[in-house]
Design a protein around this motif. Structure first.
Motif, PDB file in Angstrom:
ATOM      1  N   ILE A   8       1.282  -1.435  -0.567  1.00  0.00           N
ATOM      2  CA  ILE A   8      -0.221  -0.031   0.070  1.00  0.00           C
ATOM      3  C   ILE A   8       0.841   0.599  -0.206  1.00  0.00           C
ATOM      4  O   ILE A   8       1.758   1.537   0.182  1.00  0.00           O
ATOM      5  CB  ILE A   8      -1.049  -0.183   1.463  1.00  0.00           C
ATOM      6  CG1 ILE A   8      -2.099  -1.114   1.183  1.00  0.00           C
ATOM      7  CG2 ILE A   8      -1.831   1.050   1.606  1.00  0.00           C
ATOM      8  CD1 ILE A   8      -3.108  -0.993   0.160  1.00  0.00           C
ATOM      9  N   GLN A  75      -5.770   1.844  -5.593  1.00  0.00           N
ATOM     10  CA  GLN A  75      -5.921   1.812  -4.678  1.00  0.00           C
ATOM     11  C   GLN A  75      -7.415   2.386  -3.397  1.00  0.00           C
ATOM     12  O   GLN A  75      -8.141   3.523  -4.002  1.00  0.00           O
ATOM     13  CB  GLN A  75      -4.641   2.516  -3.496  1.00  0.00           C
ATOM     14  CG  GLN A  75      -3.827   1.123  -3.415  1.00  0.00           C
ATOM     15  CD  GLN A  75      -2.425   2.322  -2.906  1.00  0.00           C
ATOM     16  OE1 GLN A  75      -3.076   3.769  -2.442  1.00  0.00           O
ATOM     17  NE2 GLN A  75      -1.055   2.031  -3.901  1.00  0.00           N
ATOM     18  N   TYR A  91      -6.162   2.685   3.963  1.00  0.00           N
ATOM     19  CA  TYR A  91      -5.763   2.129   2.872  1.00  0.00           C
ATOM     20  C   TYR A  91      -5.472   0.768   2.134  1.00  0.00           C
ATOM     21  O   TYR A  91      -5.414  -0.283   2.473  1.00  0.00           O
ATOM     22  CB  TYR A  91      -3.290   2.644   2.533  1.00  0.00           C
ATOM     23  CG  TYR A  91      -3.568   3.530   3.173  1.00  0.00           C
ATOM     24  CD1 TYR A  91      -3.181   4.675   2.223  1.00  0.00           C
ATOM     25  CD2 TYR A  91      -2.957   3.844   3.987  1.00  0.00           C
ATOM     26  CE1 TYR A  91      -2.930   6.425   2.757  1.00  0.00           C
ATOM     27  CE2 TYR A  91      -2.503   5.342   4.673  1.00  0.00           C
ATOM     28  CZ  TYR A  91      -2.678   6.234   4.277  1.00  0.00           C
ATOM     29  OH  TYR A  91      -2.389   7.504   3.988  1.00  0.00           O
ATOM     30  N   ALA A  93      -6.000  -2.027  -0.280  1.00  0.00           N
ATOM     31  CA  ALA A  93      -5.626  -2.509  -1.853  1.00  0.00           C
ATOM     32  C   ALA A  93      -6.666  -3.083  -3.253  1.00  0.00           C
ATOM     33  O   ALA A  93      -7.266  -3.887  -2.878  1.00  0.00           O
ATOM     34  CB  ALA A  93      -4.154  -3.591  -2.365  1.00  0.00           C
TER      35      ALA A  93
END
Length: 205
Positions: A8, A75, A91, A93
């Motif tokens: 990330i 993201q 965060y 993905a």
């Protein structure tokens, strides 16, 4: 088809291409002094810490598209907590269908830190007013062009006036080769709640 999983990239890396580093929250710092022309060590930042704090409230959700020469990645960033000192950002993905591709990561950042990620050395950077057609619409703002002599790259960052925080677009070049283009492809406030599945999934590409 799911894309290759990668680490990330939080806001610090989004701006200066550094690895994920969680930093302790700090009180909102005073704005850097604006020096006379020829005396400034850094260019003025596009937003104050207070402007970012007012925008980055719990529930703010962004989806970003990363375009590398050999692959694409996505993201989702969600503000899951915020106070007078800073924000806690998650965060996530995503794959090409907008589904989670790895466990989410969270990291705190102070408002001063988030402001200073756009603090560029005057000797290696310039900025100018402009408008840009983006996925989020036609936006007015500041375009920063930053030279990194160590990495031998030139990067342009576009910060939209009405969207305080991270740039809505940036592109990094090494010589004539584009090595990375990043843009926000969705942005919304989710009523102060970090929803599990906001309707901000990227279109397959």
């Amino acid at each position: 088809m799911k894309l290759r999983q990668s680490a990330i990239r939080p806001w610090p890396l989004f701006l200066v291409l550094l690895p994920l580093v969680g930093c302790a929250a700090e009180p909102v710092a005073e704005e850097p002094p604006v020096l006379e022309a020829g005396e400034a060590e850094s260019l003025p930042v596009p937003f104050t810490a207070e402007q970012i704090r007012d925008e980055w409230t719990p529930g703010l959700t962004l989806v970003l598209h990363f375009n590398f020469p050999d692959r694409q990645e996505w993201q989702r960033w969600t503000v899951v907590g915020a106070d007078s000192e800073g924000a806690q950002i998650e965060y996530q993905a995503l794959d090409a269908q907008g589904q989670p591709a790895a466990p989410p990561q969270r990291a705190p950042s102070s408002w001063g830190d988030l402001r200073d990620h756009a603090l560029f050395p005057a000797a290696e950077a310039r900025r100018e007013r402009g408008s840009r057609q983006t996925v989020l619409g036609e936006l007015e703002g500041w375009l920063y062009t930053v030279h990194d002599p160590q990495a031998e790259t030139m990067t342009e960052f576009f910060f939209a006036d009405e969207l305080p925080g991270a740039p809505v677009w940036f592109e990094s070049r090494s010589g004539e080769q584009i090595i990375l283009t990043v843009q926000q492809i969705a942005r919304q406030h989710l009523a102060g709640s970090p929803a599990d599945g906001p309707e901000t999934a990227p279109a397959p590409g």
